[in-house]
Scaffold this active site. Structure first.
Site, PDB file in Angstrom:
ATOM      1  N   GLY A 125      -8.641  19.728  29.690  1.00  0.00           N
ATOM      2  CA  GLY A 125      -8.312  19.819  28.266  1.00  0.00           C
ATOM      3  C   GLY A 125      -8.741  21.149  27.661  1.00  0.00           C
ATOM      4  O   GLY A 125      -9.302  22.004  28.357  1.00  0.00           O
ATOM      5  N   GLN A 126      -8.481  21.288  26.387  1.00  0.00           N
ATOM      6  CA  GLN A 126      -8.782  22.539  25.667  1.00  0.00           C
ATOM      7  C   GLN A 126     -10.258  22.946  25.814  1.00  0.00           C
ATOM      8  O   GLN A 126     -10.585  24.050  26.241  1.00  0.00           O
ATOM      9  CB  GLN A 126      -8.417  22.341  24.197  1.00  0.00           C
ATOM     10  N   LEU A 127     -11.163  22.043  25.497  1.00  0.00           N
ATOM     11  CA  LEU A 127     -12.596  22.359  25.544  1.00  0.00           C
ATOM     12  C   LEU A 127     -13.120  22.341  26.982  1.00  0.00           C
ATOM     13  O   LEU A 127     -13.934  23.185  27.363  1.00  0.00           O
ATOM     14  CB  LEU A 127     -13.367  21.349  24.675  1.00  0.00           C
TER      15      LEU A 127
ATOM     16  N   ILE B 234     -11.936   8.129  33.090  1.00  0.00           N
ATOM     17  CA  ILE B 234     -13.244   7.662  32.589  1.00  0.00           C
ATOM     18  C   ILE B 234     -13.252   6.179  32.220  1.00  0.00           C
ATOM     19  O   ILE B 234     -14.310   5.601  31.998  1.00  0.00           O
ATOM     20  CB  ILE B 234     -13.805   8.517  31.420  1.00  0.00           C
TER      21      ILE B 234
ATOM     22  N   THR C 148      -6.879  12.069  22.227  1.00  0.00           N
ATOM     23  CA  THR C 148      -6.907  12.950  21.048  1.00  0.00           C
ATOM     24  C   THR C 148      -5.616  12.933  20.224  1.00  0.00           C
ATOM     25  O   THR C 148      -5.491  13.703  19.279  1.00  0.00           O
ATOM     26  CB  THR C 148      -7.192  14.404  21.482  1.00  0.00           C
TER      27      THR C 148
ATOM     28  N   TYR D 277      -8.001   6.609  15.568  1.00  0.00           N
ATOM     29  CA  TYR D 277      -8.705   7.659  16.320  1.00  0.00           C
ATOM     30  C   TYR D 277     -10.140   7.832  15.796  1.00  0.00           C
ATOM     31  O   TYR D 277     -11.099   7.810  16.573  1.00  0.00           O
ATOM     32  CB  TYR D 277      -7.916   8.974  16.210  1.00  0.00           C
TER      33      TYR D 277
ATOM     34  N   LYS E  19     -13.680   7.021  17.804  1.00  0.00           N
ATOM     35  CA  LYS E  19     -14.685   8.066  18.070  1.00  0.00           C
ATOM     36  C   LYS E  19     -16.032   7.667  17.457  1.00  0.00           C
ATOM     37  O   LYS E  19     -17.081   7.881  18.064  1.00  0.00           O
ATOM     38  CB  LYS E  19     -14.217   9.420  17.506  1.00  0.00           C
TER      39      LYS E  19
ATOM     40  N   TRP F 128     -11.057  20.807  13.662  1.00  0.00           N
ATOM     41  CA  TRP F 128      -9.976  21.807  13.761  1.00  0.00           C
ATOM     42  C   TRP F 128     -10.177  22.691  14.999  1.00  0.00           C
ATOM     43  O   TRP F 128     -10.135  23.921  14.924  1.00  0.00           O
ATOM     44  CB  TRP F 128      -9.943  22.707  12.525  1.00  0.00           C
TER      45      TRP F 128
HETATM   46  N1  LIG Z   1      -8.607  19.161  19.073  1.00  0.00           N
HETATM   47  C1  LIG Z   1      -9.231  19.043  17.921  1.00  0.00           C
HETATM   48  O1  LIG Z   1      -8.808  19.572  16.890  1.00  0.00           O
HETATM   49  C2  LIG Z   1     -10.508  18.282  17.830  1.00  0.00           C
HETATM   50  C3  LIG Z   1     -11.096  18.194  16.606  1.00  0.00           C
HETATM   51  C4  LIG Z   1     -12.283  17.506  16.502  1.00  0.00           C
HETATM   52  C5  LIG Z   1     -12.848  16.961  17.627  1.00  0.00           C
HETATM   53  N2  LIG Z   1     -12.234  17.043  18.828  1.00  0.00           N
HETATM   54  C6  LIG Z   1     -12.899  16.411  19.980  1.00  0.00           C
HETATM   55  O2  LIG Z   1     -13.258  17.445  20.882  1.00  0.00           O
HETATM   56  C7  LIG Z   1     -13.171  16.970  22.217  1.00  0.00           C
HETATM   57  C8  LIG Z   1     -12.306  17.894  23.047  1.00  0.00           C
HETATM   58  O3  LIG Z   1     -11.007  17.929  22.484  1.00  0.00           O
HETATM   59  P1  LIG Z   1      -9.833  18.796  23.112  1.00  0.00           P
HETATM   60  O4  LIG Z   1      -9.111  19.450  22.004  1.00  0.00           O
HETATM   61  O5  LIG Z   1     -10.351  19.608  24.237  1.00  0.00           O
HETATM   62  O6  LIG Z   1      -8.913  17.619  23.676  1.00  0.00           O
HETATM   63  P2  LIG Z   1      -7.699  17.702  24.718  1.00  0.00           P
HETATM   64  O7  LIG Z   1      -7.242  19.097  24.897  1.00  0.00           O
HETATM   65  O8  LIG Z   1      -6.733  16.651  24.307  1.00  0.00           O
HETATM   66  O9  LIG Z   1      -8.389  17.267  26.080  1.00  0.00           O
HETATM   67  C9  LIG Z   1      -8.801  15.960  26.318  1.00  0.00           C
HETATM   68  C10 LIG Z   1      -8.772  15.751  27.802  1.00  0.00           C
HETATM   69  O10 LIG Z   1      -9.201  14.410  28.075  1.00  0.00           O
HETATM   70  C11 LIG Z   1      -8.411  13.941  29.148  1.00  0.00           C
HETATM   71  N3  LIG Z   1      -8.390  12.487  29.182  1.00  0.00           N
HETATM   72  C12 LIG Z   1      -7.732  11.623  28.374  1.00  0.00           C
HETATM   73  N4  LIG Z   1      -7.927  10.354  28.784  1.00  0.00           N
HETATM   74  C13 LIG Z   1      -8.728  10.427  29.876  1.00  0.00           C
HETATM   75  C14 LIG Z   1      -9.278   9.471  30.768  1.00  0.00           C
HETATM   76  N5  LIG Z   1      -9.052   8.160  30.604  1.00  0.00           N
HETATM   77  N6  LIG Z   1     -10.045   9.892  31.794  1.00  0.00           N
HETATM   78  C15 LIG Z   1     -10.273  11.206  31.977  1.00  0.00           C
HETATM   79  N7  LIG Z   1      -9.792  12.168  31.173  1.00  0.00           N
HETATM   80  C16 LIG Z   1      -9.022  11.779  30.142  1.00  0.00           C
HETATM   81  C17 LIG Z   1      -7.036  14.511  28.895  1.00  0.00           C
HETATM   82  O11 LIG Z   1      -6.297  14.509  30.094  1.00  0.00           O
HETATM   83  P3  LIG Z   1      -4.693  14.272  30.032  1.00  0.00           P
HETATM   84  O12 LIG Z   1      -4.162  15.368  29.190  1.00  0.00           O
HETATM   85  O13 LIG Z   1      -4.298  14.328  31.459  1.00  0.00           O
HETATM   86  O14 LIG Z   1      -4.529  12.916  29.399  1.00  0.00           O
HETATM   87  C18 LIG Z   1      -7.380  15.929  28.424  1.00  0.00           C
HETATM   88  O15 LIG Z   1      -7.454  16.819  29.505  1.00  0.00           O
HETATM   89  C19 LIG Z   1     -12.665  15.530  22.123  1.00  0.00           C
HETATM   90  O16 LIG Z   1     -13.758  14.659  22.183  1.00  0.00           O
HETATM   91  C20 LIG Z   1     -12.027  15.454  20.759  1.00  0.00           C
HETATM   92  O17 LIG Z   1     -12.078  14.142  20.239  1.00  0.00           O
HETATM   93  C21 LIG Z   1     -11.086  17.704  18.955  1.00  0.00           C
END
Ligand SMILES: NC(=O)c1ccc[n+]([C@@H]2O[C@H](COP(=O)([O-])OP(=O)(O)OC[C@H]3O[C@@H](n4cnc5c(N)ncnc54)[C@H](OP(=O)(O)O)[C@@H]3O)[C@@H](O)[C@H]2O)c1
Length: 290
Positions: A12-14, A39, A64, A133, A137, A158
């Site tokens: 994922g992004q992070l 997971i 997400t 969502y 969380k 964001w």
């Molecule tokens: N993006 C935002 O703006 C934002 C804002 C506030 C907080 N956050 C939090 O920051 C964190 C990182 O966010 P991000 O933007 O990096 O999210 P992301 O790019 O959507 O990455 C999330 C990753 O989790 C994986 N995933 C989903 N279900 C899974 C499972 N059952 N087992 C293993 N992996 C799984 C996804 O894989 P697949 O793609 O293969 O499903 C994806 O690679 C998250 O906790 C999110 O809630 C994000």
């Protein structure tokens, strides 16, 4: 002995930002994508932790898709709440530190809260989410706290980085394709940049901090401000029009106020969060280089 880190959700992004950081700094880590580890599979979690024996788990995996979650509640809760609770209990048993990411969506994000917390939500504020969502969380956070695991729950908002999908990358793509764009100007907050999240997290770990912390840039802006500045820095000739939330309906309600008070984090890391425009400049440079 230096710690070994396990990054879950490494695709994922992070997650990708963490893996890149560990590679660049020759830090010992294992990165597992959703293909390597689901997971929600508690046996697989147990097996992985027993075989990799990490000192720190960095959980970047999450459901997400905020709008889709409204119609996919079970899966969203399975990933963001139940799997997180199980991971926390397992890490507690094995004395592994758990770093987990959460979101501004755990709060209601109302105008009233904006007036109450002009500097952003404090870390100690109880969650009061409205959508699926945000609820998933918040309940995931609560299970970590109840598990007794040594943890850091880090809320971001964001989130924008060089990898994956995010608002800045979408604006750069649309800005190159279109002459004008409409973006909401009545939802305010401050972006968390993925590189900043990694840097501040590592500093918090150095200080052996535990509990709940916030990481986001200084200042308060709207999505409209972020879009306009993106076009300016990226030198894209696209006009950005300010619109109201009512003019851009979404399946899940968006918080009007997303600002997070980061003073506790800065007090511990001694590293200022920094101005959002500076972070944005660096990010756009990075995106253009990739
Ligand atoms: N993006 C935002 O703006 C934002 C804002 C506030 C907080 N956050 C939090 O920051 C964190 C990182 O966010 P991000 O933007 O990096 O999210 P992301 O790019 O959507 O990455 C999330 C990753 O989790 C994986 N995933 C989903 N279900 C899974 C499972 N059952 N087992 C293993 N992996 C799984 C996804 O894989 P697949 O793609 O293969 O499903 C994806 O690679 C998250 O906790 C999110 O809630 C994000």
């Amino acid at each position: 002995m230096k710690p070994h880190y396990l990054v879950i959700g490494a695709g994922g992004q992070l997650g990708r930002e963490f893996c890149t950081f560990f590679e660049q700094h020759s830090i010992s880590y294992t990165g597992l994508t959703s293909k390597d580890l689901d997971i929600t599979d508690s046996d697989a979690i147990d097996h992985i932790l027993n075989s990799i024996l990490p000192n720190v788990v960095i959980n970047c995996a999450a459901y997400t898709q905020v709008d889709k979650a409204e119609d996919d509640k079970d899966r969203c809760f399975a990933v963001n709440r139940d799997a997180v609770g199980n991971l926390a209990t397992n890490c507690a048993t094995k004395s592994i530190k758990l770093v987990h990411y959460s979101t501004d969506y755990v709060f209601s994000g109302t105008e009233e809260d904006h007036l109450t917390f002009p500097e952003g939500y404090p870390t100690k504020q109880r969650g009061n989410p409205s959508g699926v969502y945000g609820k998933s969380k918040w309940e995931g956070e609560e299970l970590i706290r109840e598990s007794g695991v040594n943890h850091l729950i880090i809320r971001v908002a964001w989130l924008c980085g060089q990898f994956g999908h995010n608002f800045v990358k979408t604006m750069m793509r649309l800005g190159a394709e279109r002459d004008e764009l409409n973006v909401v100007s009545d939802q305010v907050g401050a972006p968390s940049f993925a590189s900043q999240v990694v840097e501040q997290t590592m500093l918090l770990l150095d200080k052996d901090s535990n509990g709940t912390r916030h990481i986001a840039s200084d200042g308060e802006i709207s999505w409209f401000d972020l879009a306009k500045e993106t076009m300016k820095i990226a030198e894209l000739n696209c006009r950005v029009n300010a619109i109201r939330t009512e003019d851009y309906p979404t399946r899940a309600a968006r918080p009007r106020f997303s600002r997070l008070d980061c003073s506790q984090t800065v007090g511990e890391t001694s590293k200022p969060m920094g101005d959002w425009k500076q972070h944005l400049k660096q990010l756009i440079k990075q995106i253009k280089q990739n």
